[in-house]
Design an enzyme around this catalytic site. Structure first.
Site, PDB file in Angstrom:
ATOM      1  N   SER A 148       0.845  -1.198   0.000  1.00 46.61           N
ATOM      2  CA  SER A 148       0.000   0.000   0.000  1.00 46.61           C
ATOM      3  C   SER A 148       0.878   1.245   0.000  1.00 46.61           C
ATOM      4  O   SER A 148       2.082   1.171   0.293  1.00 46.61           O
ATOM      5  CB  SER A 148      -0.857  -0.026   1.273  1.00 46.61           C
ATOM      6  OG  SER A 148      -1.439   1.225   1.540  1.00 46.61           O
ATOM      7  N   TYR A 161      -3.649  -0.046   9.873  1.00 48.47           N
ATOM      8  CA  TYR A 161      -3.453  -0.437   8.466  1.00 48.47           C
ATOM      9  C   TYR A 161      -2.016  -0.122   8.027  1.00 48.47           C
ATOM     10  O   TYR A 161      -1.345  -0.947   7.384  1.00 48.47           O
ATOM     11  CB  TYR A 161      -4.472   0.345   7.625  1.00 48.47           C
ATOM     12  CG  TYR A 161      -4.522   0.005   6.157  1.00 48.47           C
ATOM     13  CD1 TYR A 161      -5.249  -1.098   5.707  1.00 48.47           C
ATOM     14  CD2 TYR A 161      -3.899   0.817   5.208  1.00 48.47           C
ATOM     15  CE1 TYR A 161      -5.321  -1.385   4.345  1.00 48.47           C
ATOM     16  CE2 TYR A 161      -3.972   0.535   3.856  1.00 48.47           C
ATOM     17  CZ  TYR A 161      -4.683  -0.563   3.430  1.00 48.47           C
ATOM     18  OH  TYR A 161      -4.761  -0.843   2.084  1.00 48.47           O
TER      19      TYR A 161
HETATM   20  C1  GCO Z   1      -6.798   5.574   3.056  1.00 50.55           C
HETATM   21  C2  GCO Z   1      -6.892   4.631   1.895  1.00 50.55           C
HETATM   22  C3  GCO Z   1      -5.645   3.832   1.743  1.00 50.55           C
HETATM   23  C4  GCO Z   1      -5.720   2.991   0.504  1.00 50.55           C
HETATM   24  C5  GCO Z   1      -4.544   2.333  -0.051  1.00 50.55           C
HETATM   25  C6  GCO Z   1      -3.481   3.294  -0.443  1.00 50.55           C
HETATM   26  O1  GCO Z   1      -7.703   5.596   3.860  1.00 50.55           O
HETATM   27  O2  GCO Z   1      -5.817   6.341   3.083  1.00 50.55           O
HETATM   28  O3  GCO Z   1      -7.974   3.791   2.001  1.00 50.55           O
HETATM   29  O4  GCO Z   1      -5.366   3.215   2.896  1.00 50.55           O
HETATM   30  O5  GCO Z   1      -6.742   2.089   0.584  1.00 50.55           O
HETATM   31  O6  GCO Z   1      -4.105   1.204   0.602  1.00 50.55           O
HETATM   32  O7  GCO Z   1      -2.421   2.637  -0.999  1.00 50.55           O
END
Ligand code: GCO
Length: 264
Positions: A148, A161
Site C-alpha cells: 500500500s 493499516y
Molecule cells: C486511506 C486509503 C488507503 C488505501 C490504499 C493506499 O484511507 O488512506 O484507504 O489506505 O486504501 O491502501 O495505498
C-alpha cells in the site's frame, strides 16, 4: 507476431485471496487474460464467491472458488491441500485479502487493531506458509504481496493499516531472502489510490480527500483497478525470474514527489 511468451501464464494456477471484488478481482482478471487458471478465495458468503467465479468464467477464464478465513491456520491448510488436489499445484500466490479501519489511534479499540493486523499481515504469513512449503518441494513459485501507499506513508486514522502494510513490506523482503534459493520469487505491489469499494467513502462528491488525492497524484487521477494488471502479470511470470524482494508502486507518481501547494 510479437513474442510475448515471457509473460505467458498458460498452464499456471494462480491463487488470489480476496478476489471476489476490487483490486484482487482486477489482478485476477489480468492473470486470467495472460492464461492462468484462477483460484479465488473469499470469506464473506458462498454466494459472493459463486458470483465472482461466474464472472470470471463468463470472461472466458478457468476459475474456481474456495471459502476460507486467510488468518485461520487450520482452514488455510485444509483449503490449500484441497486446491492442489482438485485444481493442481499452485504456481502463483497473490496475497491480496485485506481490511481497513479508519479510526484515530486514541479511539481505536484493541480488537479492531488486532483484526487489521491479523487480516493484513498475519494472514500473509499463514497463507504463504501453507503454499510455499509446497512450492519449495517443486523448487519454483511466485508470491505477490499486496502492499500500500501506507507501506511508506502515514495518514491520520489509518494507524493499524499502516503498521500492517509497513510490516508487509518487510515481510516481503524477508520472504524473498529465505526463499529465493528455492527459485521462489517474492515481491510486492503497492497500489496508490484506486477507485474501489474500499475508497468509496473517500471519493464521494465534495469530500475534501477526493480533490486532495487528485492534486497529490502527478498523474492527476485515481487509479483504475485495471492499472494493476501489468505489474501483477510481470511479477507472476518468467519475466521476473531474477526479481526478488521488490515492491513495485503503481501510484501515478505519488511516492516520487513531495507534492505542491494547493494554489499552483
Ligand atoms: C486511506 C486509503 C488507503 C488505501 C490504499 C493506499 O484511507 O488512506 O484507504 O489506505 O486504501 O491502501 O495505498
Amino acid at each position: 507476431m510479437p513474442d510475448t511468451s515471457l509473460f505467458d501464464l498458460s498452464d499456471k494456477v494462480a491463487l488470489v485471496t480476496g478476489a471476489t471484488h476490487g483490486l484482487g478481482m482486477a489482478m485476477a482478471n489480468g492473470l486470467g487474460a495472460a492464461g492462468a487458471t484462477l483460484v479465488i478465495n473469499g470469506n464473506s458468503s458462498q454466494e459472493k464467491i459463486d458470483k465472482a467465479v461466474a464472472a470470471y468464467t463468463d470472461a472466458g477464464f478457468a476459475a474456481h472458488g474456495y471459502r476460507f478465513d486467510v488468518s485461520n491456520e487450520d482452514e488455510v491448510e485444509t483449503a490449500v491441500a484441497k486446491i492442489e488436489d482438485e485444481v493442481g499445484p499452485i504456481d502463483i500466490l497473490v496475497n491480496n485479502a485485506g481490511v481497513i479501519r479508519r479510526i484515530p489511534m486514541l479511539e481505536m479499540p484493541l480488537d479492531e487493531w488486532e483484526l487489521v493486523i491479523r487480516t493484513d499481515l498475519t494472514s500473509v504469513f499463514v497463507v504463504s506458509k501453507a503454499v510455499v512449503g509446497r512450492m519449495v518441494e517443486r523448487q519454483r513459485g511466485k508470491v505477490i504481496n499486496i502492499c500500500s501507499m501506507m507501506s511508506e506513508l502515514g495518514r491520520d486514522s489509518v494507524g493499524a493499516y499502516a503498521a500492517a502494510k509497513g510490516g508487509l513490506k518487510m515481510l516481503t523482503r524477508n520472504m524473498a531472502t529465505e526463499w529465493a534459493r528455492h527459485n521462489i520469487q517474492v515481491n510486492g505491489i503497492g497500489p496508490g489510490y484506486f477507485a474501489t469499494e474500499q475508497t468509496a467513502p473517500l471519493r464521494v462528491d465534495g469530500h475534501p480527500f477526493n480533490e486532495f488525492i487528485v492534486g497529490r497524484t502527478p498523474a492527476g487521477r485515481w487509479g483504475n483497478p485495471e492499472d494493476l494488471q501489468g505489474a501483477a502479470v510481470f511479477l507472476a511470470s518468467e519475466a521476473s525470474n531474477f526479481v526478488n524482494g521488490q515492491i513495485i508502486y503503481v501510484d501515478g507518481g505519488i511516492l516520487a514527489t513531495i507534492g505542491k501547494p494547493s494554489n499552483e
